[in-house]
Design an enzyme around this catalytic site. Structure first.
Site, mmCIF file in Angstrom:
data_model
loop_
_atom_site.group_PDB
_atom_site.id
_atom_site.type_symbol
_atom_site.label_atom_id
_atom_site.label_comp_id
_atom_site.label_asym_id
_atom_site.label_seq_id
_atom_site.Cartn_x
_atom_site.Cartn_y
_atom_site.Cartn_z
ATOM 1 N N HIS A 60 0.855 -1.207 0.000
ATOM 2 C CA HIS A 60 0.000 0.000 0.000
ATOM 3 C C HIS A 60 0.880 1.242 0.000
ATOM 4 O O HIS A 60 1.504 1.553 1.021
ATOM 5 C CB HIS A 60 -0.895 0.012 1.247
ATOM 6 N N HIS A 68 1.433 5.469 -1.931
ATOM 7 C CA HIS A 68 1.013 6.554 -2.829
ATOM 8 C C HIS A 68 2.259 7.144 -3.487
ATOM 9 O O HIS A 68 3.179 7.585 -2.776
ATOM 10 C CB HIS A 68 0.296 7.656 -2.036
ATOM 11 N N LEU A 69 2.269 7.166 -4.808
ATOM 12 C CA LEU A 69 3.421 7.741 -5.536
ATOM 13 C C LEU A 69 3.124 9.127 -6.078
ATOM 14 O O LEU A 69 4.040 9.846 -6.466
ATOM 15 C CB LEU A 69 3.807 6.828 -6.706
ATOM 16 N N ARG A 70 1.810 9.477 -6.163
ATOM 17 C CA ARG A 70 1.367 10.707 -6.853
ATOM 18 C C ARG A 70 1.726 10.602 -8.338
ATOM 19 O O ARG A 70 1.918 9.524 -8.871
ATOM 20 C CB ARG A 70 1.950 11.985 -6.213
ATOM 21 N N ASN A 96 -5.559 7.176 -5.941
ATOM 22 C CA ASN A 96 -6.273 8.427 -5.619
ATOM 23 C C ASN A 96 -5.565 9.651 -6.221
ATOM 24 O O ASN A 96 -5.160 10.568 -5.523
ATOM 25 C CB ASN A 96 -6.490 8.578 -4.109
ATOM 26 N N LYS A 141 -9.691 -0.457 -5.053
ATOM 27 C CA LYS A 141 -9.656 0.243 -3.772
ATOM 28 C C LYS A 141 -10.969 0.954 -3.484
ATOM 29 O O LYS A 141 -11.467 1.722 -4.314
ATOM 30 C CB LYS A 141 -8.516 1.273 -3.786
ATOM 31 N N HIS A 156 -10.423 1.289 2.544
ATOM 32 C CA HIS A 156 -10.181 2.367 3.504
ATOM 33 C C HIS A 156 -11.341 2.264 4.488
ATOM 34 O O HIS A 156 -12.447 2.732 4.203
ATOM 35 C CB HIS A 156 -10.127 3.737 2.827
ATOM 36 N N HIS A 180 -4.270 -0.242 6.354
ATOM 37 C CA HIS A 180 -3.738 0.622 7.424
ATOM 38 C C HIS A 180 -4.604 0.599 8.676
ATOM 39 O O HIS A 180 -5.158 1.617 9.082
ATOM 40 C CB HIS A 180 -3.521 2.052 6.940
ATOM 41 N N LEU A 192 -4.562 9.579 7.958
ATOM 42 C CA LEU A 192 -5.877 8.968 8.127
ATOM 43 C C LEU A 192 -5.840 7.505 7.708
ATOM 44 O O LEU A 192 -5.270 7.214 6.662
ATOM 45 C CB LEU A 192 -6.918 9.718 7.288
ATOM 46 N N ASP A 240 1.587 2.819 3.428
ATOM 47 C CA ASP A 240 0.727 3.993 3.215
ATOM 48 C C ASP A 240 1.580 5.248 3.096
ATOM 49 O O ASP A 240 1.133 6.341 3.458
ATOM 50 C CB ASP A 240 -0.323 4.142 4.318
ATOM 51 N N HIS A 282 3.175 14.617 0.967
ATOM 52 C CA HIS A 282 2.606 15.957 0.815
ATOM 53 C C HIS A 282 3.754 16.935 1.030
ATOM 54 O O HIS A 282 4.655 16.653 1.836
ATOM 55 C CB HIS A 282 1.518 16.220 1.871
ATOM 56 N N ALA A 309 -3.484 15.159 5.224
ATOM 57 C CA ALA A 309 -3.270 13.885 5.922
ATOM 58 C C ALA A 309 -2.297 13.028 5.134
ATOM 59 O O ALA A 309 -2.465 12.832 3.931
ATOM 60 C CB ALA A 309 -4.599 13.152 6.065
#
Ligand code: DOR
Ligand code: ZN
Length: 344
Positions: A13, A15-17, A41, A99, A136, A174, A219, A247, A251, A263
Protein backbone atom coordinates in the site's frame (compact mmCIF):
# COMPACT_ATOMS: atom_id res chain seq x y z
CA UNK A 1 22.78 -9.37 16.33
CA UNK A 2 24.63 -7.01 14.02
CA UNK A 3 23.06 -7.83 10.65
CA UNK A 4 19.68 -9.14 9.57
CA UNK A 5 19.11 -10.71 6.14
CA UNK A 6 15.54 -11.28 5.00
CA UNK A 7 13.68 -12.09 1.78
CA UNK A 8 13.28 -8.82 -0.13
CA UNK A 9 10.06 -7.19 1.12
CA UNK A 10 7.14 -5.67 -0.82
CA UNK A 11 4.96 -2.67 0.01
CA UNK A 12 1.28 -3.61 -0.23
CA UNK A 13 0.00 0.00 0.00
CA UNK A 14 1.67 3.24 -1.11
CA UNK A 15 1.01 6.55 -2.83
CA UNK A 16 3.42 7.74 -5.54
CA UNK A 17 1.37 10.71 -6.85
CA UNK A 18 2.04 11.75 -10.46
CA UNK A 19 4.12 14.11 -12.63
CA UNK A 20 7.30 15.57 -11.08
CA UNK A 21 6.67 13.77 -7.77
CA UNK A 22 7.42 10.44 -9.46
CA UNK A 23 11.06 11.47 -9.96
CA UNK A 24 11.61 11.03 -6.22
CA UNK A 25 8.79 8.77 -5.02
CA UNK A 26 9.57 5.94 -7.47
CA UNK A 27 13.30 5.64 -6.58
CA UNK A 28 12.37 5.74 -2.88
CA UNK A 29 9.81 2.95 -3.35
CA UNK A 30 12.35 0.86 -5.25
CA UNK A 31 15.17 1.23 -2.73
CA UNK A 32 14.23 -1.75 -0.57
CA UNK A 33 11.04 -3.23 -2.00
CA UNK A 34 10.52 -5.51 -5.00
CA UNK A 35 6.85 -4.66 -5.60
CA UNK A 36 4.42 -1.96 -4.59
CA UNK A 37 0.62 -1.77 -4.60
CA UNK A 38 0.03 1.69 -6.05
CA UNK A 39 -2.92 3.67 -4.72
CA UNK A 40 -5.18 5.20 -7.39
CA UNK A 41 -6.27 8.43 -5.62
CA UNK A 42 -4.94 10.78 -8.28
CA UNK A 43 -6.88 13.78 -9.57
CA UNK A 44 -8.79 12.51 -11.53
CA UNK A 45 -8.71 9.03 -9.95
CA UNK A 46 -7.57 5.89 -11.78
CA UNK A 47 -10.96 4.31 -12.50
CA UNK A 48 -10.33 2.39 -15.74
CA UNK A 49 -7.80 -0.27 -16.72
CA UNK A 50 -6.57 1.95 -19.53
CA UNK A 51 -5.77 4.80 -17.10
CA UNK A 52 -3.88 2.35 -14.89
CA UNK A 53 -1.82 1.23 -17.89
CA UNK A 54 -0.89 4.85 -18.70
CA UNK A 55 -0.09 5.66 -15.06
CA UNK A 56 2.09 2.54 -14.88
CA UNK A 57 4.12 3.73 -17.87
CA UNK A 58 4.71 7.12 -16.23
CA UNK A 59 5.87 5.32 -13.09
CA UNK A 60 8.17 2.91 -14.93
CA UNK A 61 9.79 5.84 -16.76
CA UNK A 62 11.24 6.94 -13.40
CA UNK A 63 12.58 3.56 -12.34
CA UNK A 64 16.34 3.68 -11.58
CA UNK A 65 18.49 1.73 -14.05
CA UNK A 66 18.85 -1.92 -13.10
CA UNK A 67 15.95 -1.92 -10.64
CA UNK A 68 13.54 -4.85 -10.82
CA UNK A 69 10.87 -3.13 -8.73
CA UNK A 70 7.35 -3.56 -10.14
CA UNK A 71 4.32 -1.34 -9.65
CA UNK A 72 1.14 -3.39 -9.08
CA UNK A 73 -1.74 -1.20 -10.11
CA UNK A 74 -5.07 -0.61 -8.37
CA UNK A 75 -8.38 0.68 -9.70
CA UNK A 76 -10.45 3.20 -7.74
CA UNK A 77 -13.94 1.89 -6.96
CA UNK A 78 -16.80 4.33 -7.61
CA UNK A 79 -20.59 4.12 -7.55
CA UNK A 80 -20.33 3.52 -11.32
CA UNK A 81 -17.71 0.76 -11.52
CA UNK A 82 -19.28 -1.86 -13.81
CA UNK A 83 -18.90 -5.60 -14.30
CA UNK A 84 -17.21 -4.73 -17.63
CA UNK A 85 -14.65 -2.59 -15.78
CA UNK A 86 -13.92 -5.59 -13.54
CA UNK A 87 -13.58 -7.86 -16.59
CA UNK A 88 -10.95 -5.44 -17.97
CA UNK A 89 -9.06 -5.65 -14.69
CA UNK A 90 -9.30 -9.43 -14.61
CA UNK A 91 -7.68 -9.66 -18.04
CA UNK A 92 -4.79 -7.35 -17.07
CA UNK A 93 -1.40 -8.74 -15.97
CA UNK A 94 -0.52 -5.83 -13.73
CA UNK A 95 -3.77 -4.63 -12.08
CA UNK A 96 -3.98 -6.52 -8.81
CA UNK A 97 -6.78 -4.95 -6.79
CA UNK A 98 -9.64 -2.46 -6.47
CA UNK A 99 -9.66 0.24 -3.77
CA UNK A 100 -12.68 1.39 -1.81
CA UNK A 101 -12.64 4.92 -0.43
CA UNK A 102 -15.75 6.23 1.25
CA UNK A 103 -16.57 9.57 -0.43
CA UNK A 104 -14.83 12.39 1.43
CA UNK A 105 -12.81 10.17 3.78
CA UNK A 106 -9.34 11.42 2.91
CA UNK A 107 -6.97 12.96 0.33
CA UNK A 108 -8.56 13.00 -3.17
CA UNK A 109 -11.53 10.83 -2.23
CA UNK A 110 -14.29 13.00 -3.69
CA UNK A 111 -15.07 10.34 -6.29
CA UNK A 112 -15.35 7.68 -3.60
CA UNK A 113 -18.31 5.45 -2.95
CA UNK A 114 -21.42 7.18 -1.55
CA UNK A 115 -23.25 3.96 -0.66
CA UNK A 116 -21.67 0.49 -0.60
CA UNK A 117 -24.87 -1.05 -2.00
CA UNK A 118 -24.14 0.76 -5.26
CA UNK A 119 -20.97 -1.34 -5.68
CA UNK A 120 -22.48 -4.80 -5.19
CA UNK A 121 -22.48 -5.63 -8.92
CA UNK A 122 -18.76 -4.80 -9.09
CA UNK A 123 -17.99 -6.67 -5.85
CA UNK A 124 -19.80 -9.76 -7.11
CA UNK A 125 -17.73 -9.69 -10.31
CA UNK A 126 -14.55 -9.26 -8.25
CA UNK A 127 -15.49 -12.16 -6.00
CA UNK A 128 -15.92 -14.39 -9.08
CA UNK A 129 -12.70 -13.16 -10.71
CA UNK A 130 -10.61 -13.41 -7.51
CA UNK A 131 -9.71 -9.69 -7.44
CA UNK A 132 -9.00 -8.36 -3.93
CA UNK A 133 -10.92 -5.40 -2.49
CA UNK A 134 -8.72 -2.98 -0.53
CA UNK A 135 -10.71 -1.07 2.06
CA UNK A 136 -10.18 2.37 3.50
CA UNK A 137 -12.17 1.24 6.51
CA UNK A 138 -13.65 4.40 7.96
CA UNK A 139 -17.14 5.84 8.05
CA UNK A 140 -17.51 9.52 7.21
CA UNK A 141 -20.81 10.19 8.99
CA UNK A 142 -20.66 13.63 10.59
CA UNK A 143 -21.95 12.31 13.92
CA UNK A 144 -19.08 9.82 14.33
CA UNK A 145 -16.01 10.98 16.21
CA UNK A 146 -12.86 10.80 14.07
CA UNK A 147 -11.22 8.43 16.58
CA UNK A 148 -14.17 5.99 16.23
CA UNK A 149 -14.46 5.95 12.44
CA UNK A 150 -12.65 2.64 11.94
CA UNK A 151 -14.43 0.70 14.69
CA UNK A 152 -17.83 1.95 13.46
CA UNK A 153 -16.96 0.99 9.87
CA UNK A 154 -16.36 -2.59 11.02
CA UNK A 155 -19.72 -2.79 12.81
CA UNK A 156 -21.81 -0.94 10.25
CA UNK A 157 -20.25 -2.18 7.01
CA UNK A 158 -17.50 -4.76 7.20
CA UNK A 159 -19.44 -7.42 9.10
CA UNK A 160 -22.18 -7.27 6.46
CA UNK A 161 -19.75 -7.19 3.53
CA UNK A 162 -18.00 -10.34 4.78
CA UNK A 163 -21.37 -12.10 5.02
CA UNK A 164 -22.55 -10.99 1.59
CA UNK A 165 -19.26 -11.71 -0.21
CA UNK A 166 -17.49 -14.47 1.75
CA UNK A 167 -15.38 -15.47 -1.27
CA UNK A 168 -14.14 -11.92 -1.90
CA UNK A 169 -10.58 -11.31 -0.70
CA UNK A 170 -10.50 -8.15 1.39
CA UNK A 171 -7.63 -6.21 2.90
CA UNK A 172 -8.55 -3.81 5.68
CA UNK A 173 -5.89 -1.24 4.88
CA UNK A 174 -3.74 0.62 7.42
CA UNK A 175 -5.56 -0.66 10.50
CA UNK A 176 -5.27 1.59 13.54
CA UNK A 177 -7.37 0.01 16.30
CA UNK A 178 -7.63 -2.98 18.61
CA UNK A 179 -11.05 -3.61 17.04
CA UNK A 180 -9.50 -3.74 13.55
CA UNK A 181 -6.73 -6.10 14.65
CA UNK A 182 -9.14 -8.41 16.48
CA UNK A 183 -11.70 -8.48 13.67
CA UNK A 184 -9.06 -9.47 11.13
CA UNK A 185 -7.39 -12.00 13.43
CA UNK A 186 -10.76 -13.73 13.94
CA UNK A 187 -11.69 -13.57 10.25
CA UNK A 188 -11.33 -16.29 7.66
CA UNK A 189 -8.55 -16.73 5.10
CA UNK A 190 -10.08 -14.15 2.75
CA UNK A 191 -9.56 -11.31 5.22
CA UNK A 192 -6.19 -9.65 5.92
CA UNK A 193 -4.83 -6.25 6.96
CA UNK A 194 -1.89 -3.98 6.31
CA UNK A 195 -0.17 -1.97 9.04
CA UNK A 196 1.89 1.22 8.57
CA UNK A 197 5.15 2.06 10.35
CA UNK A 198 3.65 5.15 11.97
CA UNK A 199 0.84 3.19 13.62
CA UNK A 200 3.40 0.74 15.07
CA UNK A 201 5.85 3.40 16.26
CA UNK A 202 3.55 6.16 17.48
CA UNK A 203 0.23 6.96 19.12
CA UNK A 204 -1.80 10.16 19.35
CA UNK A 205 0.30 11.52 22.19
CA UNK A 206 3.23 11.78 19.79
CA UNK A 207 1.04 13.95 17.55
CA UNK A 208 -0.67 16.11 20.18
CA UNK A 209 1.30 16.40 23.44
CA UNK A 210 3.48 19.49 23.85
CA UNK A 211 2.30 21.04 20.57
CA UNK A 212 0.54 19.84 17.44
CA UNK A 213 2.86 17.93 15.12
CA UNK A 214 1.35 17.82 11.65
CA UNK A 215 3.84 15.32 10.24
CA UNK A 216 2.22 12.60 12.38
CA UNK A 217 -1.22 13.42 10.99
CA UNK A 218 -2.57 10.74 8.66
CA UNK A 219 -5.88 8.97 8.13
CA UNK A 220 -7.01 6.83 9.79
CA UNK A 221 -5.63 9.04 12.55
CA UNK A 222 -3.19 7.77 15.21
CA UNK A 223 -5.13 6.35 18.16
CA UNK A 224 -4.37 5.94 21.88
CA UNK A 225 -1.56 3.68 23.07
CA UNK A 226 -3.72 0.61 23.79
CA UNK A 227 -4.49 0.49 20.07
CA UNK A 228 -0.82 0.91 19.18
CA UNK A 229 -0.02 -2.06 21.45
CA UNK A 230 -2.73 -4.18 19.77
CA UNK A 231 -1.27 -3.37 16.35
CA UNK A 232 2.24 -4.34 17.51
CA UNK A 233 0.89 -7.66 18.79
CA UNK A 234 -0.90 -8.25 15.46
CA UNK A 235 2.13 -7.37 13.32
CA UNK A 236 4.40 -9.65 15.32
CA UNK A 237 1.83 -12.46 15.68
CA UNK A 238 2.93 -14.63 12.73
CA UNK A 239 -0.74 -15.36 11.94
CA UNK A 240 -0.19 -14.61 8.25
CA UNK A 241 -3.08 -12.13 8.23
CA UNK A 242 -1.09 -8.94 8.83
CA UNK A 243 1.48 -7.63 6.41
CA UNK A 244 3.47 -4.59 5.39
CA UNK A 245 1.77 -1.62 3.75
CA UNK A 246 3.51 1.68 4.42
CA UNK A 247 0.73 3.99 3.22
CA UNK A 248 3.66 6.26 2.39
CA UNK A 249 1.74 9.38 1.31
CA UNK A 250 3.81 12.40 0.30
CA UNK A 251 2.61 15.96 0.82
CA UNK A 252 4.79 19.04 0.57
CA UNK A 253 6.10 20.61 3.76
CA UNK A 254 3.89 23.65 3.09
CA UNK A 255 0.76 21.56 2.67
CA UNK A 256 1.42 19.78 5.98
CA UNK A 257 2.54 22.80 8.05
CA UNK A 258 -0.66 24.62 7.30
CA UNK A 259 -3.79 25.92 9.05
CA UNK A 260 -5.61 23.04 7.31
CA UNK A 261 -2.81 20.50 6.85
CA UNK A 262 -3.05 17.45 4.59
CA UNK A 263 -3.27 13.89 5.92
CA UNK A 264 -0.39 11.54 5.16
CA UNK A 265 3.03 10.44 6.43
CA UNK A 266 5.92 9.87 4.04
CA UNK A 267 7.90 6.76 4.98
CA UNK A 268 9.44 5.33 1.84
CA UNK A 269 12.75 7.14 2.51
CA UNK A 270 13.37 4.58 5.28
CA UNK A 271 10.47 2.12 5.23
CA UNK A 272 12.14 -1.13 6.20
CA UNK A 273 14.34 0.62 8.78
CA UNK A 274 11.24 2.10 10.45
CA UNK A 275 9.57 -1.32 10.64
CA UNK A 276 12.81 -2.87 11.97
CA UNK A 277 12.81 -0.23 14.70
CA UNK A 278 9.24 -1.13 15.70
CA UNK A 279 9.84 -4.89 15.62
CA UNK A 280 13.06 -4.58 17.64
CA UNK A 281 11.33 -2.43 20.26
CA UNK A 282 8.76 -5.24 20.53
CA UNK A 283 11.53 -7.85 20.92
CA UNK A 284 10.31 -9.50 17.72
CA UNK A 285 12.89 -8.88 15.01
CA UNK A 286 12.57 -12.56 14.09
CA UNK A 287 8.97 -11.85 13.00
CA UNK A 288 9.90 -9.06 10.58
CA UNK A 289 10.50 -11.30 7.57
CA UNK A 290 7.08 -12.95 7.64
CA UNK A 291 5.31 -9.60 7.98
CA UNK A 292 7.43 -7.75 5.43
CA UNK A 293 8.15 -10.43 2.83
CA UNK A 294 5.99 -13.55 3.10
CA UNK A 295 2.39 -12.94 4.14
CA UNK A 296 1.61 -10.24 1.56
CA UNK A 297 2.45 -12.27 -1.55
CA UNK A 298 0.86 -15.34 0.05
CA UNK A 299 -2.44 -13.48 0.46
CA UNK A 300 -2.37 -12.01 -3.06
CA UNK A 301 -1.48 -15.42 -4.53
CA UNK A 302 1.83 -14.12 -5.90
CA UNK A 303 5.27 -15.71 -5.53
CA UNK A 304 7.52 -14.66 -2.67
CA UNK A 305 10.60 -12.75 -3.82
CA UNK A 306 13.77 -14.72 -4.51
CA UNK A 307 16.33 -12.06 -3.59
CA UNK A 308 17.23 -10.79 -0.11
CA UNK A 309 18.13 -7.53 1.61
CA UNK A 310 20.46 -7.04 4.55
CA UNK A 311 20.02 -4.57 7.38
CA UNK A 312 22.93 -3.69 9.66
CA UNK A 313 22.84 -2.26 13.16
CA UNK A 314 24.36 1.10 12.29
CA UNK A 315 22.56 4.03 13.98
CA UNK A 316 21.87 6.96 11.66
CA UNK A 317 19.86 10.15 11.75
CA UNK A 318 16.91 10.71 9.41
CA UNK A 319 17.23 13.97 7.44
CA UNK A 320 15.02 16.92 8.40
CA UNK A 321 13.68 17.25 4.85
CA UNK A 322 13.76 15.38 1.57
CA UNK A 323 12.86 16.28 -2.02
CA UNK A 324 9.36 15.63 -3.39
CA UNK A 325 9.87 16.19 -7.10
CA UNK A 326 11.06 19.80 -7.21
CA UNK A 327 9.47 20.58 -3.85
CA UNK A 328 10.26 19.57 -0.24
CA UNK A 329 8.67 17.22 2.25
CA UNK A 330 9.33 16.30 5.86
CA UNK A 331 9.82 12.53 6.11
CA UNK A 332 8.49 10.36 8.93
CA UNK A 333 10.89 10.33 11.92
CA UNK A 334 12.71 13.42 10.60
CA UNK A 335 15.71 14.18 12.80
CA UNK A 336 15.29 10.96 14.80
CA UNK A 337 17.94 8.27 15.12
CA UNK A 338 17.13 4.82 13.71
CA UNK A 339 19.11 1.75 14.74
CA UNK A 340 19.04 -0.28 11.53
CA UNK A 341 20.27 0.68 8.09
CA UNK A 342 19.74 -0.95 4.71
CA UNK A 343 22.99 -2.22 3.18
CA UNK A 344 23.32 -1.48 -0.52
O1 DOR B 1 -3.24 9.87 5.52
C1 DOR B 1 -3.62 9.50 4.43
N1 DOR B 1 -3.09 9.99 3.29
N2 DOR B 1 -4.60 8.59 4.36
C2 DOR B 1 -5.16 8.25 3.19
O2 DOR B 1 -6.04 7.42 3.21
C3 DOR B 1 -4.74 8.90 1.94
C4 DOR B 1 -3.37 9.41 2.04
C5 DOR B 1 -3.00 10.36 0.91
O3 DOR B 1 -3.28 10.04 -0.24
O4 DOR B 1 -2.40 11.40 1.19
ZN1 ZN C 1 -3.26 5.13 1.56
Amino acid sequence: MQTLTITRPDDWHLHLRDGEALTTTVPDAARCFNRGIIMPNLVPPVVKAEQAAEYRERILAQLPAGSEWQPLMVIYLTDNTSADDIADIASSDFIKAVKYYPAGATTNSDSGVTDLAKTYTALEAMEKAGIPLLLHGEVTDADIDIFDREAVFIDRHLVGLRQRFPGLKMVLEHITTRQGAEFVAQGDVNLAATITPQHLLYNRNHMLVGGIRPHYYCLPILKRDVHQQALIRAATSDSGKFFLGTDSAPHTKNNKENACGCAGCYSNHAAIELYAEAFEQAGALDKLEGFASHYGPDFYGLPRNQSTITLARDPWQVADTAPLGNDTLVPLAAGQTLQWKLQS
